[in-house]
Design a protein around this motif. Structure first.
Motif, mmCIF file in Angstrom:
data_model
loop_
_atom_site.group_PDB
_atom_site.id
_atom_site.type_symbol
_atom_site.label_atom_id
_atom_site.label_comp_id
_atom_site.label_asym_id
_atom_site.label_seq_id
_atom_site.Cartn_x
_atom_site.Cartn_y
_atom_site.Cartn_z
ATOM 1 N N MET A 1 0.824 -1.174 0.000
ATOM 2 C CA MET A 1 0.000 0.000 0.000
ATOM 3 C C MET A 1 0.877 1.250 0.000
ATOM 4 O O MET A 1 1.992 1.233 0.491
ATOM 5 C CB MET A 1 -0.897 0.009 1.240
ATOM 6 C CG MET A 1 -1.825 1.199 1.281
ATOM 7 S SD MET A 1 -2.796 1.282 2.769
ATOM 8 C CE MET A 1 -2.143 2.783 3.434
ATOM 9 N N LYS A 2 0.341 2.311 -0.535
ATOM 10 C CA LYS A 2 0.999 3.617 -0.515
ATOM 11 C C LYS A 2 0.235 4.534 0.426
ATOM 12 O O LYS A 2 -0.968 4.386 0.604
ATOM 13 C CB LYS A 2 0.994 4.248 -1.901
ATOM 14 C CG LYS A 2 1.763 3.509 -2.939
ATOM 15 C CD LYS A 2 1.626 4.233 -4.260
ATOM 16 C CE LYS A 2 2.186 3.394 -5.388
ATOM 17 N NZ LYS A 2 1.947 4.034 -6.690
ATOM 18 N N ALA A 3 0.947 5.493 1.001
ATOM 19 C CA ALA A 3 0.311 6.489 1.859
ATOM 20 C C ALA A 3 1.081 7.794 1.761
ATOM 21 O O ALA A 3 2.276 7.800 1.457
ATOM 22 C CB ALA A 3 0.262 6.011 3.300
ATOM 23 N N THR A 4 0.402 8.881 2.038
ATOM 24 C CA THR A 4 1.025 10.195 2.067
ATOM 25 C C THR A 4 1.418 10.506 3.507
ATOM 26 O O THR A 4 0.581 10.430 4.413
ATOM 27 C CB THR A 4 0.046 11.270 1.551
ATOM 28 O OG1 THR A 4 -0.344 10.917 0.224
ATOM 29 C CG2 THR A 4 0.696 12.634 1.555
ATOM 30 N N TYR A 5 2.682 10.830 3.704
ATOM 31 C CA TYR A 5 3.176 11.191 5.030
ATOM 32 C C TYR A 5 2.605 12.551 5.412
ATOM 33 O O TYR A 5 2.633 13.495 4.624
ATOM 34 C CB TYR A 5 4.708 11.241 4.997
ATOM 35 C CG TYR A 5 5.336 11.796 6.245
ATOM 36 C CD1 TYR A 5 5.600 10.977 7.326
ATOM 37 C CD2 TYR A 5 5.663 13.138 6.344
ATOM 38 C CE1 TYR A 5 6.188 11.482 8.482
ATOM 39 C CE2 TYR A 5 6.244 13.657 7.488
ATOM 40 C CZ TYR A 5 6.503 12.823 8.555
ATOM 41 O OH TYR A 5 7.073 13.329 9.688
ATOM 42 N N LEU A 6 2.081 12.649 6.630
ATOM 43 C CA LEU A 6 1.540 13.911 7.125
ATOM 44 C C LEU A 6 2.470 14.549 8.152
ATOM 45 O O LEU A 6 2.872 15.694 7.998
ATOM 46 C CB LEU A 6 0.155 13.706 7.735
ATOM 47 C CG LEU A 6 -0.915 13.156 6.785
ATOM 48 C CD1 LEU A 6 -2.208 12.882 7.533
ATOM 49 C CD2 LEU A 6 -1.140 14.121 5.633
ATOM 50 N N LYS A 7 2.786 13.812 9.216
ATOM 51 C CA LYS A 7 3.653 14.336 10.271
ATOM 52 C C LYS A 7 4.043 13.216 11.216
ATOM 53 O O LYS A 7 3.539 12.096 11.102
ATOM 54 C CB LYS A 7 2.944 15.427 11.071
ATOM 55 C CG LYS A 7 1.778 14.916 11.896
ATOM 56 C CD LYS A 7 1.148 16.015 12.723
ATOM 57 C CE LYS A 7 0.043 15.449 13.605
ATOM 58 N NZ LYS A 7 -0.501 16.443 14.513
ATOM 59 N N HIS A 8 4.947 13.525 12.135
ATOM 60 C CA HIS A 8 5.236 12.601 13.223
ATOM 61 C C HIS A 8 5.418 13.402 14.513
ATOM 62 O O HIS A 8 5.718 14.590 14.483
ATOM 63 C CB HIS A 8 6.458 11.717 12.928
ATOM 64 C CG HIS A 8 7.772 12.419 13.003
ATOM 65 N ND1 HIS A 8 8.341 13.031 11.922
ATOM 66 C CD2 HIS A 8 8.625 12.616 14.038
ATOM 67 C CE1 HIS A 8 9.495 13.563 12.277
ATOM 68 N NE2 HIS A 8 9.693 13.338 13.568
ATOM 69 N N LYS A 25 -1.951 9.464 5.407
ATOM 70 C CA LYS A 25 -3.245 9.356 4.740
ATOM 71 C C LYS A 25 -3.076 8.309 3.650
ATOM 72 O O LYS A 25 -2.254 8.474 2.743
ATOM 73 C CB LYS A 25 -3.653 10.695 4.141
ATOM 74 C CG LYS A 25 -4.963 10.684 3.406
ATOM 75 C CD LYS A 25 -6.133 10.607 4.327
ATOM 76 C CE LYS A 25 -6.734 11.968 4.487
ATOM 77 N NZ LYS A 25 -7.883 11.997 5.361
ATOM 78 N N GLY A 26 -3.825 7.208 3.743
ATOM 79 C CA GLY A 26 -3.719 6.114 2.787
ATOM 80 C C GLY A 26 -4.296 6.456 1.436
ATOM 81 O O GLY A 26 -5.084 7.395 1.298
ATOM 82 N N GLU A 27 -3.922 5.662 0.435
ATOM 83 C CA GLU A 27 -4.449 5.880 -0.913
ATOM 84 C C GLU A 27 -5.953 5.626 -0.968
ATOM 85 O O GLU A 27 -6.616 6.057 -1.906
ATOM 86 C CB GLU A 27 -3.704 5.016 -1.929
ATOM 87 C CG GLU A 27 -3.754 3.528 -1.644
ATOM 88 C CD GLU A 27 -2.795 2.735 -2.516
ATOM 89 O OE1 GLU A 27 -2.286 3.261 -3.509
ATOM 90 O OE2 GLU A 27 -2.558 1.570 -2.174
ATOM 91 N N ASP A 28 -6.494 4.973 0.054
ATOM 92 C CA ASP A 28 -7.935 4.744 0.146
ATOM 93 C C ASP A 28 -8.658 5.891 0.844
ATOM 94 O O ASP A 28 -9.869 5.839 1.038
ATOM 95 C CB ASP A 28 -8.221 3.426 0.871
ATOM 96 C CG ASP A 28 -7.629 3.380 2.273
ATOM 97 O OD1 ASP A 28 -7.034 4.388 2.720
ATOM 98 O OD2 ASP A 28 -7.745 2.326 2.922
#
Length: 86
Positions: A1-8, A25-28
């Motif tokens: 799966m791919k996801a967009t990094y937001l923060k940590h 935030k996931g690709e879904d």
């Protein structure tokens, strides 16, 4: 799966060192997070993300699962960072 990094975020651990919570935030379209400690054996997989990821970058090769009904990223994933140039 791919996801967009937001923060940590980084929080002190009661056992020494720190815990990092990584939000994506996931690709879904769902929100995902994972928790990793700098004393854990799989921290090396996430060290590059913590040091170099910026909001909007893409994380690939993620495994997900449900934990208490919420989607999470498996911290044992072989995660890779894909920088997004603006």
């Amino acid at each position: 799966m791919k996801a967009t990094y937001l923060k940590h975020t980084r929080k002190p651990s009661q056992y020494g060192g720190f815990f990092y919570y990584i939000f994506c935030k996931g690709e879904d379209g769902k929100s995902y997070r994972t928790c990793i400690g700098d004393n854990f054996r799989n921290f090396i997989k996430w060290d590059n993300i913590i040091k170099n990821a910026e909001s909007g970058d893409e994380l690939i090769n993620l495994r997900t699962r449900l934990y208490k009904g919420k989607p999470i990223i498996d911290a044992d994933s072989n995660v890779q960072l894909k920088k997004i140039d603006i």
